[in-house]
Design a protein around this motif. Structure first.
Motif, short mmCIF file in Angstrom:
data_model
loop_
_atom_site.label_atom_id
_atom_site.label_comp_id
_atom_site.label_asym_id
_atom_site.label_seq_id
_atom_site.Cartn_x
_atom_site.Cartn_y
_atom_site.Cartn_z
N THR A 1 -28.44 13.49 15.98
CA THR A 1 -29.03 12.50 15.08
C THR A 1 -30.28 11.91 15.72
O THR A 1 -30.56 12.14 16.90
N VAL B 1 -31.99 15.81 6.81
CA VAL B 1 -31.96 15.00 5.60
C VAL B 1 -33.39 14.92 5.06
O VAL B 1 -34.36 15.24 5.76
N ALA C 1 -22.44 10.39 5.25
CA ALA C 1 -22.26 11.69 4.60
C ALA C 1 -20.96 12.34 5.03
O ALA C 1 -20.25 12.95 4.21
N PRO D 1 -30.04 21.38 -0.55
CA PRO D 1 -29.58 20.06 -0.09
C PRO D 1 -28.82 19.30 -1.17
O PRO D 1 -29.07 19.46 -2.37
N GLU E 1 -26.69 7.50 8.50
CA GLU E 1 -26.76 8.45 7.39
C GLU E 1 -25.78 9.59 7.60
O GLU E 1 -25.07 10.00 6.67
N TRP E 2 -25.74 10.10 8.83
CA TRP E 2 -24.85 11.22 9.12
C TRP E 2 -23.38 10.82 8.91
O TRP E 2 -22.62 11.55 8.26
N PRO F 1 -31.31 13.19 10.67
CA PRO F 1 -30.69 12.00 10.09
C PRO F 1 -30.43 10.91 11.12
O PRO F 1 -30.25 11.18 12.31
N ARG G 1 -28.55 19.37 11.41
CA ARG G 1 -28.90 19.56 10.01
C ARG G 1 -29.93 18.51 9.64
O ARG G 1 -30.11 17.52 10.36
N TRP H 1 -31.16 13.05 0.55
CA TRP H 1 -30.64 14.41 0.39
C TRP H 1 -30.26 14.93 1.78
O TRP H 1 -30.90 14.56 2.78
N ILE H 2 -29.26 15.80 1.86
CA ILE H 2 -28.81 16.32 3.14
C ILE H 2 -28.45 17.79 3.03
O ILE H 2 -27.91 18.23 1.99
N ASP H 3 -28.74 18.55 4.06
CA ASP H 3 -28.37 19.96 4.08
C ASP H 3 -26.86 20.11 3.93
O ASP H 3 -26.09 19.37 4.56
#
Length: 339
Positions: A258, A332, A199, A49, A195-196, A191, A330, A80-82
């Motif tokens: 999401t 977070v 990012a 991530p 947030e998405w 997420p 994905r 943190w995010i993938d």
């Protein structure tokens, strides 16, 4: 409805259509001719991530679809995010460790249809999922493209007669509860929309232009796919360049779910770590009566002549009870994931 599939007739009549919402017509033939003729190489990429510091950004877009505005300055905390969508390889590890069985692998409860059993087509009661099936002719009727396919699931994304899942392609055909189960096992969460989009935007405004670095449709949707990039459908992760945050496929390839419930438009006053409307206030005009979740980023089915959804600000409602062949996710994380 969580934990099961919602009524499939309204879903196929509404939510799937929402994932393919029509746009102004464009010159699809030219777009196909302009696309790269050489298939892309897809190097292996890490699963580690990416840490993103919190900050403010301009969320939404006000000159494409009404549900994407109003534009607002939005702040999110760090996370943190993938770096890529959850893959079949990762989901298989979860299934092997837990014995988990997805919603699409279970028979359908006839009570979901709210009609006498004898009125339900038998195949609609079998375990399965919704698969994009291109017609042989031009059509503006979504029913010509989407089919409920018994036996379609994350292991067999095109149905029993189709190919097996590919390890490094995004996992698809998952319901909301399937994604949440994986997230808990992996130590992350789905997420928020903010947030998405933070990012995906990576410091740039969302623009209504066809991206060069995204798996989208080349040709005239839905019946002619030029496959100029070598991909008829979903591509493995890592085939397209990452954005400046080091994140792959934030637009195109598959829609990403999401945590926010869906309602057209943003609340302009909800700017600090927004989490969308409450479930009671959720409303999806393409699937009324069902509290949809918000999906982001468009998919490989976006084409210049039909859909301009491959943008960070793009958003649609998605029925949480049934997966499709063009929706993934994905995760977070609120703290550094364990190595």
């Amino acid at each position: 409805m969580m934990g099961t599939r919602s009524t499939l007739f309204p879903l196929l009549a509404g939510a799937l259509l929402g994932l393919m919402s029509a746009c102004d017509a464009g010159d699809a033939t030219k777009a196909a001719a302009d696309a790269a003729a050489t298939p892309r190489k897809c190097p292996a990429i890490a699963d580690t991530p990416v840490k993103l510091a919190g900050g403010s950004f301009t969320m939404g877009e006000d000159d494409v679809y009404a549900e994407e505005g109003p534009v607002r300055e939005t702040t999110v905390a760090g996370f943190w995010i993938d770096p890529h969508e959850v893959t079949n390889r990762q989901f298989a590890a979860f299934v092997q460790a837990t014995g988990y069985v997805t919603i699409a692998e279970k028979p359908v409860d006839p009570k979901q249809f709210r009609v006498p059993v004898e009125q339900i087509p038998p195949d609609m009661l079998k375990a399965g999922s919704a698969v994009f099936t291109p017609p042989d002719f031009p059509s503006n009727n979504y029913a010509d493209w989407w089919k409920y396919v018994p036996g379609a699931n994350w292991k067999k994304p095109y149905g029993p007669a189709g190919a097996d899942q590919v390890a490094d392609e995004p996992v698809v055909h998952l319901a909301w509860d399937d994604m949440v189960a994986y997230a808990k096992w992996a130590g992350g969460r789905i997420p928020t929309e903010a947030e998405w989009e933070y990012a995906a935007s990576a410091g740039q405004r969302s623009k209504n232009v066809q991206p060069k670095e995204a798996n989208s449709w080349q040709g005239a949707f839905p019946n002619y796919n030029a496959e100029s990039d070598g991909f008829k459908g979903v591509s493995p992760v890592g085939c397209y360049k990452p954005n400046s945050n080091g994140l792959y496929d934030m637009v195109g390839n598959v829609w990403e779910v999401t945590a926010d419930f869906f309602k057209p438009g943003h609340n302009p006053g909800d700017r600090d770590n927004p989490k969308g409307p409450d479930e009671a206030d959720a409303y999806d005009p393409l699937n009324p009566g069902m509290p949809s979740r918000t999906v982001k980023g468009g998919s490989y089915l976006c084409a210049p002549n039909y859909c301009q959804r491959y943008r960070p600000a793009a958003r649609q409602g998605r029925d949480p009870g049934l997966g499709t062949s063009n929706v993934g996710f994905r995760l977070v994380y609120d703290r550094a994931p364990k190595a």
